[in-house]
Design a protein around this motif. Sequence first.
Motif, mmCIF file in Angstrom:
data_model
loop_
_atom_site.group_PDB
_atom_site.id
_atom_site.type_symbol
_atom_site.label_atom_id
_atom_site.label_comp_id
_atom_site.label_asym_id
_atom_site.label_seq_id
_atom_site.Cartn_x
_atom_site.Cartn_y
_atom_site.Cartn_z
ATOM 1 N N TRP A 89 0.854 -1.225 0.075
ATOM 2 C CA TRP A 89 -0.067 0.096 0.046
ATOM 3 C C TRP A 89 0.637 1.242 -0.020
ATOM 4 O O TRP A 89 1.935 1.150 0.430
ATOM 5 C CB TRP A 89 -0.982 0.044 1.231
ATOM 6 C CG TRP A 89 -1.876 -1.182 1.295
ATOM 7 C CD1 TRP A 89 -3.176 -1.180 0.259
ATOM 8 C CD2 TRP A 89 -2.027 -2.364 1.872
ATOM 9 N NE1 TRP A 89 -3.812 -2.246 0.660
ATOM 10 C CE2 TRP A 89 -3.085 -3.155 1.694
ATOM 11 C CE3 TRP A 89 -1.236 -2.687 3.068
ATOM 12 C CZ2 TRP A 89 -3.551 -3.975 2.223
ATOM 13 C CZ3 TRP A 89 -1.441 -3.872 3.759
ATOM 14 C CH2 TRP A 89 -2.721 -4.601 3.570
ATOM 15 N N LYS A 90 0.334 2.236 -0.534
ATOM 16 C CA LYS A 90 0.714 3.569 -0.352
ATOM 17 C C LYS A 90 0.535 4.317 0.713
ATOM 18 O O LYS A 90 -0.529 4.027 1.366
ATOM 19 C CB LYS A 90 0.625 4.555 -1.797
ATOM 20 C CG LYS A 90 1.258 3.841 -2.989
ATOM 21 C CD LYS A 90 0.879 4.505 -4.160
ATOM 22 C CE LYS A 90 1.380 3.945 -5.513
ATOM 23 N NZ LYS A 90 1.106 4.710 -6.644
ATOM 24 N N GLY A 91 0.843 5.657 0.886
ATOM 25 C CA GLY A 91 0.818 6.233 2.290
ATOM 26 C C GLY A 91 -0.757 6.488 2.672
ATOM 27 O O GLY A 91 -0.983 6.621 3.881
ATOM 28 N N ASP A 92 -1.447 6.977 1.582
ATOM 29 C CA ASP A 92 -2.731 7.504 1.817
ATOM 30 C C ASP A 92 -3.553 6.487 1.583
ATOM 31 O O ASP A 92 -4.746 6.735 1.809
ATOM 32 C CB ASP A 92 -2.899 8.739 0.966
ATOM 33 C CG ASP A 92 -3.053 8.564 -0.485
ATOM 34 O OD1 ASP A 92 -2.314 7.284 -0.839
ATOM 35 O OD2 ASP A 92 -3.556 9.255 -1.235
ATOM 36 N N ASP A 93 -3.304 5.123 1.439
ATOM 37 C CA ASP A 93 -4.348 4.171 1.234
ATOM 38 C C ASP A 93 -4.975 3.757 2.406
ATOM 39 O O ASP A 93 -4.413 3.572 3.628
ATOM 40 C CB ASP A 93 -3.557 2.791 0.415
ATOM 41 C CG ASP A 93 -3.060 2.942 -0.933
ATOM 42 O OD1 ASP A 93 -3.508 3.967 -1.532
ATOM 43 O OD2 ASP A 93 -2.170 2.147 -1.441
ATOM 44 N N VAL A 94 -6.123 3.410 2.532
ATOM 45 C CA VAL A 94 -7.019 2.782 3.403
ATOM 46 C C VAL A 94 -7.027 1.358 3.240
ATOM 47 O O VAL A 94 -7.308 0.778 2.134
ATOM 48 C CB VAL A 94 -8.549 3.385 3.560
ATOM 49 C CG1 VAL A 94 -9.358 2.431 4.428
ATOM 50 C CG2 VAL A 94 -8.538 4.736 4.061
ATOM 51 N N SER A 95 -6.667 0.595 4.268
ATOM 52 C CA SER A 95 -6.655 -1.051 3.939
ATOM 53 C C SER A 95 -7.227 -1.706 5.131
ATOM 54 O O SER A 95 -7.581 -1.126 6.234
ATOM 55 C CB SER A 95 -5.095 -1.384 3.754
ATOM 56 O OG SER A 95 -4.449 -1.305 5.079
ATOM 57 N N ILE A 96 -7.187 -2.935 5.042
ATOM 58 C CA ILE A 96 -7.811 -3.780 6.142
ATOM 59 C C ILE A 96 -6.832 -3.513 7.431
ATOM 60 O O ILE A 96 -7.645 -3.734 8.504
ATOM 61 C CB ILE A 96 -7.718 -5.200 5.704
ATOM 62 C CG1 ILE A 96 -8.526 -6.001 6.858
ATOM 63 C CG2 ILE A 96 -6.193 -5.627 5.531
ATOM 64 C CD1 ILE A 96 -8.736 -7.396 6.444
ATOM 65 N N LYS A 97 -5.694 -2.992 7.354
ATOM 66 C CA LYS A 97 -4.786 -2.864 8.641
ATOM 67 C C LYS A 97 -5.185 -1.624 9.209
ATOM 68 O O LYS A 97 -5.245 -1.615 10.117
ATOM 69 C CB LYS A 97 -3.298 -2.664 8.005
ATOM 70 C CG LYS A 97 -2.460 -3.840 7.742
ATOM 71 C CD LYS A 97 -1.283 -3.762 7.465
ATOM 72 C CE LYS A 97 -0.652 -5.386 7.099
ATOM 73 N NZ LYS A 97 0.738 -5.349 7.422
ATOM 74 N N THR A 98 -6.045 -0.776 8.300
ATOM 75 C CA THR A 98 -6.678 0.396 8.915
ATOM 76 C C THR A 98 -7.701 0.102 10.160
ATOM 77 O O THR A 98 -7.599 0.826 11.153
ATOM 78 C CB THR A 98 -7.183 1.329 8.088
ATOM 79 O OG1 THR A 98 -6.161 1.704 6.924
ATOM 80 C CG2 THR A 98 -7.725 2.486 8.402
#
Length: 201
Positions: A89-98
Motif C-alpha cells: 500500500w501507499k501512504g494514503d491508502d486505506v486498507s484492512i490494517k486500518t
Amino acid sequence: MSEITEILDYRLPARLAELNTFIALASALEARDPNGLELKIDTDTYSISSARLLLDVVADGAVVIARTLLQFLGISYSAATAKLGDMSWKGDDVSIKTLNLPSVTPAAAIAGWPEAPQRAEDLLILCFKTGNKVSAHFTTRNASAQGASISELREAFDLVMRLVNRSVYQPSGRNDVDFTPGGNHGHIVLKTDTTTEYGEI
C-alpha cells in the motif's frame, strides 16, 4: 465518527452493494440487450433505448470495485507471473490494517470455500485481469477475451463479497453485509407482486 466506523458502516457496504447490483441485474440486462426497457421511479417512467446503457455502467463499476476490495484486503496480482500476491500500500491508502486486522494472504483467500482452491484463485484473478485490462484502462483486451462472462463475473463477485465478510466483518464481531430483504443494507429482488412498493426495471 471514527475512520473505522466509517469504513465498516458506510464505505465497504457501499462497495459491496455495487457487486450485489451486478449479481442481481446483469443477467437480466444482458438478456434484454439490445432491446429497450422502462425504469419506473416513483411516478416517473424512463424509456431506455438499450439495456446495454445500464449493463455497461453496472459491469464496469463492479469490476473496478472487486479489484479495489481485493487490494483493500491485501491481495495483488502480477501479470508477469499470472499469480496473486501480497499488496504493497501507499501512504494514503486505506486498507484492512486500518481496521487493526491482518492483511489477507493469497493462500488464505482461496482456502476454505465450497469452490476448490484453484477455482477460487481463478475467480479472484479474473477480477484483476478484467479490472486491469477491460474496465479501468483502455486496452486491446475486451471482456470476452478475458473469459469475463456475466456468469463468471457473478461467481467472482460473490466470492469477493464472502471474502470481505469472512476477513473483515466476522473477525470484527459484526454481522455479515448482505442484501436480503429486511436487512440493513437494502436489497434488489425480482418483483413478483404488483402491490409491493418498489420500483422495477
